[in-house]
Design a protein around this motif. Structure first.
Motif, short mmCIF file in Angstrom:
data_model
loop_
_atom_site.label_atom_id
_atom_site.label_comp_id
_atom_site.label_asym_id
_atom_site.label_seq_id
_atom_site.Cartn_x
_atom_site.Cartn_y
_atom_site.Cartn_z
N THR A 147 0.80 -1.22 0.00
CA THR A 147 0.00 0.00 0.00
C THR A 147 0.83 1.27 0.00
N PHE A 150 -0.63 4.68 -1.34
CA PHE A 150 -2.09 4.68 -1.33
C PHE A 150 -2.61 5.79 -0.42
N ARG A 155 -6.27 2.60 0.55
CA ARG A 155 -5.74 1.60 1.50
C ARG A 155 -6.89 0.79 2.10
#
Length: 279
Positions: A147, A150, A155
Motif C-alpha cells: 500500500t 495509497f 488503502r
C-alpha cells in the motif's frame, strides 16, 4: 543464509497455513527481503529446507510459478503500455485469469484503463501492481509493502480486497509491511524477524502477552490531577481504583498494548542484548 561468510538468517523455522494472512515484520536489515526472495525462488539458500506449495522454490517449474502471485515493492517497466492492455496481456499467460476489465474496476482503476502506465500516479501504479499480482487467481500471494503511495480510501479498499481473497477464495497471503496498523488489521498471525531470527510468532494478542508489554491505565483523582500507571494486570488496577473511590472513577481509560508497542519492545530488547554482548 549467508553473504560472504556473514550469516543474514539464522535457522528460521516458520510454517504458514493455507488460507491465512501472515505478516512478516522487522526493521530494515532484519532479513525480510532475503526470506521472501528465498520463498519466491529468486534467491538460493545456503542451507536448510524450504517447501512452498509442496515444492522446493529453487526447483519450481512454470506450473508452480503459475500458482503464485507477486506484488513487488516497485516495478519500473511497461511504461508505454496502456493499463488495460497490460493487464489483458498478463491474463493471456494464465489458464483461468480474472476478467481484466472487472479486475481493474476492483482495484479502482476502471477509469484509467486507457492511460499509459507512465502517466499513472504512484498510488495508481501500485494498484496496477496488485492487479497484475492477482490476475492469474494465485493460491499464494506475496505482498511486499503493497500500500505504499495509497491514500486512506485506497488503502481501506485494498484491505477489503485482501480480506476477501483470503476469506472467500482461500488465498494464502504473505505480507511484509512497515505499517503496523495494516498488519494488525489484516494478519491472522504475525512473525517478528529481528537480526535474522524469528523472535516471536502468533496473533497480535498473543504477541502482546508474550512480550510482557504493559497496559496503561489513566484516571483523574478527586483533586483533579491526572494519573497514569502501566500495569501487566490492568483489570486488577481498575478494580482497586473503583474500590478505593467507592464508585465510578473519573476519566478512567485503559490503553491495551498495541502491535506497535510489542514490536518496539522486541526490537529494543534485541538492541539491548546486542549491546550487552558487545560490552
Amino acid at each position: 543464509m549467508a553473504y560472504g561468510g556473514v550469516d543474514v538468517l539464522h535457522g528460521i523455522d516458520l510454517d504458514i497455513h493455507r488460507g491465512e494472512v501472515f505478516a512478516l515484520l522487522g526493521p530494515n536489515g532484519a532479513g525480510k527481503t532475503t526470506t521472501v526472495e528465498i520463498l519466491e525462488g529468486f534467491r538460493r539458500r545456503s542451507a536448510g529446507e524450504v517447501r512452498v506449495l509442496g515444492a522446493d522454490p529453487e526447483r519450481g517449474d512454470d506450473a508452480w510459478r503459475g500458482r503464485i502471485g507477486l506484488v513487488l515493492q516497485s516495478w519500473r517497466d511497461h511504461g508505454r503500455w496502456r493499463a488495460g492492455e497490460l493487464v489483458a496481456h498478463f491474463a493471456a499467460y494464465h489458464p483461468d485469469p480474472r476478467d481484466p476489465a472487472e479486475l481493474l474496476a476492483l482495484v479502482g482503476l476502471g477509469d484509467q484503463a486507457g492511460l499509459r502506465v507512465d502517466r499513472l500516479s504512484g498510488g495508481q501504479r501500485r494498484r496496477l501492481d496488485v492487479a497484475l499480482g492477482i490476475i492469474g487467481r494465485p493460491e499464494l500471494l506475496f505482498l511486499d509493502e503493497p500500500t505504499t503511495g495509497f491514500d486512506p480510501r485506497a488503502r481501506h479498499d485494498f484491505h477489503l480486497l485482501v480480506e476477501r481473497l483470503a476469506r472467500d477464495e482461500g488465498v494464502t497471503v504473505l505480507l511484509t509491511t512497515h505499517d503496523l496498523a495494516e498488519a494488525e488489521r489484516l494478519a491472522d498471525r504475525i512473525g517478528m524477524l529481528v537480526a535474522g531470527r524469528i523472535r516471536a510468532c502468533g496473533t497480535p494478542a498473543e504477541l502482546a502477552r508474550r512480550a510482557a508489554a504493559r497496559a496503561e491505565v489513566r484516571w483523574t483523582a478527586a483533586d483533579g490531577t491526572v494519573h497514569r500507571e502501566r500495569s501487566a494486570d490492568p483489570s486488577r488496577l481498575v478494580w482497586e481504583l473503583h474500590r478505593d473511590a467507592d464508585g465510578p472513577v473519573d476519566g478512567l481509560e485503559v490503553r491495551r498494548p498495541t502491535l506497535e508497542d510489542t514490536y518496539l519492545h522486541m526490537v529494543h530488547r534485541e538492541s539491548d542484548d546486542t549491546e550487552a554482548l558487545a560490552g
